[in-house]
Design a protein around this motif. Sequence first.
Motif, PDB file in Angstrom:
ATOM      1  N   ALA A  83      59.770 112.715 130.494  1.00 51.82           N
ATOM      2  CA  ALA A  83      60.057 111.278 130.551  1.00 51.82           C
ATOM      3  C   ALA A  83      58.889 110.469 129.995  1.00 51.82           C
ATOM      4  N   LEU A  84      57.665 110.886 130.325  1.00 55.82           N
ATOM      5  CA  LEU A  84      56.494 110.173 129.817  1.00 55.82           C
ATOM      6  C   LEU A  84      56.364 110.355 128.308  1.00 55.82           C
ATOM      7  N   PHE A  85      56.680 111.564 127.816  1.00 56.59           N
ATOM      8  CA  PHE A  85      56.704 111.837 126.376  1.00 56.59           C
ATOM      9  C   PHE A  85      57.674 110.882 125.685  1.00 56.59           C
ATOM     10  N   ALA A  86      58.887 110.755 126.248  1.00 54.71           N
ATOM     11  CA  ALA A  86      59.901 109.878 125.658  1.00 54.71           C
ATOM     12  C   ALA A  86      59.463 108.418 125.713  1.00 54.71           C
ATOM     13  N   HIS A  87      58.870 108.010 126.834  1.00 54.54           N
ATOM     14  CA  HIS A  87      58.425 106.618 126.973  1.00 54.54           C
ATOM     15  C   HIS A  87      57.329 106.279 125.972  1.00 54.54           C
ATOM     16  N   LEU A  88      56.292 107.105 125.916  1.00 56.50           N
ATOM     17  CA  LEU A  88      55.155 106.797 125.052  1.00 56.50           C
ATOM     18  C   LEU A  88      55.547 106.863 123.578  1.00 56.50           C
ATOM     19  N   GLY A  89      56.398 107.825 123.230  1.00 57.35           N
ATOM     20  CA  GLY A  89      56.850 107.910 121.848  1.00 57.35           C
ATOM     21  C   GLY A  89      57.691 106.724 121.443  1.00 57.35           C
ATOM     22  N   SER A  90      58.614 106.296 122.308  1.00 61.67           N
ATOM     23  CA  SER A  90      59.465 105.146 121.980  1.00 61.67           C
ATOM     24  C   SER A  90      58.649 103.858 121.957  1.00 61.67           C
ATOM     25  N   GLN A  91      57.661 103.744 122.838  1.00 62.21           N
ATOM     26  CA  GLN A  91      56.797 102.561 122.808  1.00 62.21           C
ATOM     27  C   GLN A  91      55.975 102.517 121.523  1.00 62.21           C
ATOM     28  N   GLN A  92      55.477 103.688 121.094  1.00 68.50           N
ATOM     29  CA  GLN A  92      54.705 103.740 119.848  1.00 68.50           C
ATOM     30  C   GLN A  92      55.577 103.356 118.660  1.00 68.50           C
ATOM     31  N   ILE A  93      56.823 103.814 118.638  1.00 71.39           N
ATOM     32  CA  ILE A  93      57.731 103.423 117.561  1.00 71.39           C
ATOM     33  C   ILE A  93      57.888 101.907 117.525  1.00 71.39           C
ATOM     34  N   SER A  94      58.077 101.289 118.690  1.00 73.84           N
ATOM     35  CA  SER A  94      58.324  99.845 118.733  1.00 73.84           C
ATOM     36  C   SER A  94      57.122  99.040 118.273  1.00 73.84           C
ATOM     37  N   VAL A  95      55.905  99.583 118.445  1.00 75.17           N
ATOM     38  CA  VAL A  95      54.700  98.840 118.063  1.00 75.17           C
ATOM     39  C   VAL A  95      54.251  99.189 116.639  1.00 75.17           C
ATOM     40  N   SER A  96      54.161 100.490 116.329  1.00 75.37           N
ATOM     41  CA  SER A  96      53.536 100.891 115.064  1.00 75.37           C
ATOM     42  C   SER A  96      54.450 100.722 113.855  1.00 75.37           C
ATOM     43  N   THR A  97      55.767 100.637 114.065  1.00 75.64           N
ATOM     44  CA  THR A  97      56.680 100.509 112.930  1.00 75.64           C
ATOM     45  C   THR A  97      57.089  99.066 112.655  1.00 75.64           C
ATOM     46  N   ILE A  98      56.732  98.162 113.539  1.00 75.84           N
ATOM     47  CA  ILE A  98      57.296  96.815 113.446  1.00 75.84           C
ATOM     48  C   ILE A  98      56.768  96.046 112.233  1.00 75.84           C
ATOM     49  N   ILE A  99      55.522  96.319 111.825  1.00 76.25           N
ATOM     50  CA  ILE A  99      55.002  95.665 110.623  1.00 76.25           C
ATOM     51  C   ILE A  99      55.784  96.124 109.401  1.00 76.25           C
ATOM     52  N   GLY A 100      55.997  97.448 109.281  1.00 78.14           N
ATOM     53  CA  GLY A 100      56.774  97.967 108.158  1.00 78.14           C
ATOM     54  C   GLY A 100      58.200  97.448 108.161  1.00 78.14           C
ATOM     55  N   TYR A 101      58.771  97.292 109.350  1.00 77.91           N
ATOM     56  CA  TYR A 101      60.125  96.757 109.463  1.00 77.91           C
ATOM     57  C   TYR A 101      60.169  95.313 108.982  1.00 77.91           C
ATOM     58  N   ALA A 102      59.170  94.520 109.399  1.00 77.22           N
ATOM     59  CA  ALA A 102      59.105  93.125 108.959  1.00 77.22           C
ATOM     60  C   ALA A 102      58.900  93.038 107.451  1.00 77.22           C
ATOM     61  N   GLN A 103      58.050  93.921 106.906  1.00 78.39           N
ATOM     62  CA  GLN A 103      57.845  93.928 105.448  1.00 78.39           C
ATOM     63  C   GLN A 103      59.118  94.331 104.722  1.00 78.39           C
ATOM     64  N   GLY A 104      59.895  95.227 105.332  1.00 78.08           N
ATOM     65  CA  GLY A 104      61.163  95.622 104.737  1.00 78.08           C
ATOM     66  C   GLY A 104      62.156  94.477 104.672  1.00 78.08           C
ATOM     67  N   MET A 105      61.930  93.449 105.503  1.00 82.41           N
ATOM     68  CA  MET A 105      62.777  92.255 105.477  1.00 82.41           C
ATOM     69  C   MET A 105      62.253  91.219 104.476  1.00 82.41           C
ATOM     70  N   GLY A 106      61.154  91.557 103.773  1.00 78.83           N
ATOM     71  CA  GLY A 106      60.620  90.656 102.762  1.00 78.83           C
ATOM     72  C   GLY A 106      59.371  89.902 103.161  1.00 78.83           C
TER      73      GLY A 106
END
Length: 412
Positions: free
Chosen positions: A242-265
């Motif tokens: 459960a902690l593995f799933a939590h920390l991994g999903s939290q990292q996705i939400s933080v570390s990918t958000i800049i790339g996601y925003a850039q993908g929107m232009g």
Amino acid sequence: MSLGMLGCLFFIFGLVSWVNSILVPYFKVACELKSGVQTYLVTFSFYIAYLVMTIPASFLLRKVGYKRGTLIGLWVMAAGALMFWPAALTRTYGFFLLALFTIGTALAILQSVANPFVTIIGPHESAAKRISVMGICNKFAGIIAPLLFAALVIRPEDKAIMEQVEAGLLAGAAKDMALDEMIRGVIVPYAILSVILFVFGILFYKSPIRDINPDMDNRTAETGEARKSVWRYPYLVLGVIALFAHLGSQQISVSTIIGYAQGMGMSLEAAKVFPSYTLICILSGYLLGVIVIPKHITQQKALVVCTVTGLILSVLVFVLPQEASIWSLVLLGIPNSLIYAGIWPLAIRGLGKWTSMGSSLLVMALCGNAVLSLLYGYVSDHIGLQSSYWLLIPCFVYMVFYATYGFKIEKW
């Protein structure tokens, strides 16, 4: 003074961890990375150290003690920060990844000592309050880390270079010269950080915080009959997952958000604020938890509320239009804030002589940050940025299972 020293230690954890959210897009340009897998090797190299080095770190701490172990951890981190210098001079991505792995190794040591120190510096009945203060220091550092990095490293001329590279206006020798000059912006900040870490290690070692014996001070009463292996505790093993799933999903939400925003232009300059928005939500949720737990709601019920809310928001990230889904991604910070604190005590309870080993397994779960962010990079290369956020949904489904039922399983 002791609480202040520990607050600085938790601030450092947040500073060096959450800056990865902006290192990802920065290295993508500076080191000419072509795929999502290559890009998210930043977080993989950093967090995989928890899986590889936590058990060796536990043996180190038993041998040298927690206080000297903290000194060693801070000096290893200083060495990792200093490695950014030759990595930048040669613009070698592999060297940067080695430096990040070294910093992650240091954190594997320091994460293993931090909570016990917080517990023993004052009365046991006020330990939760001290841990809350440490969490606030950590999350505050996370808020300012990407903004501080952008201010110190990404100069106005670097922004122009990044825009020209992304637009395809630079090529050949001119491009190499521009990127060489750009990447050298990390040298001075990381050299200064290295010196600060080295000096702080000495100050911490000389501080009045007493050393602790991990085998004695971490001992707790065991519930039921003694068990022959740490793996005989289902609620611990399921809690590690459960902690593995939590920390991994939290990292996705933080570390990918800049790339996601850039993908929107959006430009990197505009997108850099989103990790800080997410961490502000995490900090807000943390403060809310301090107020309402356990006075108005038990920690276990709060975990159920947070995991269910996280599941709803992760579905919205996947299905809403991009302009709205990015804010669902930001708001995930609120439920994410209390999940770690909810899972840990449920998973570590009643382990008796296996408490130290159980703690090590839970610390190793931080490798979820590495594995799931790299998996997101691989999936996004094939189906796109927003569609890849489906990875969040099974993570939260499992966390809901653990919060409602999994933690109750005493025997296989």
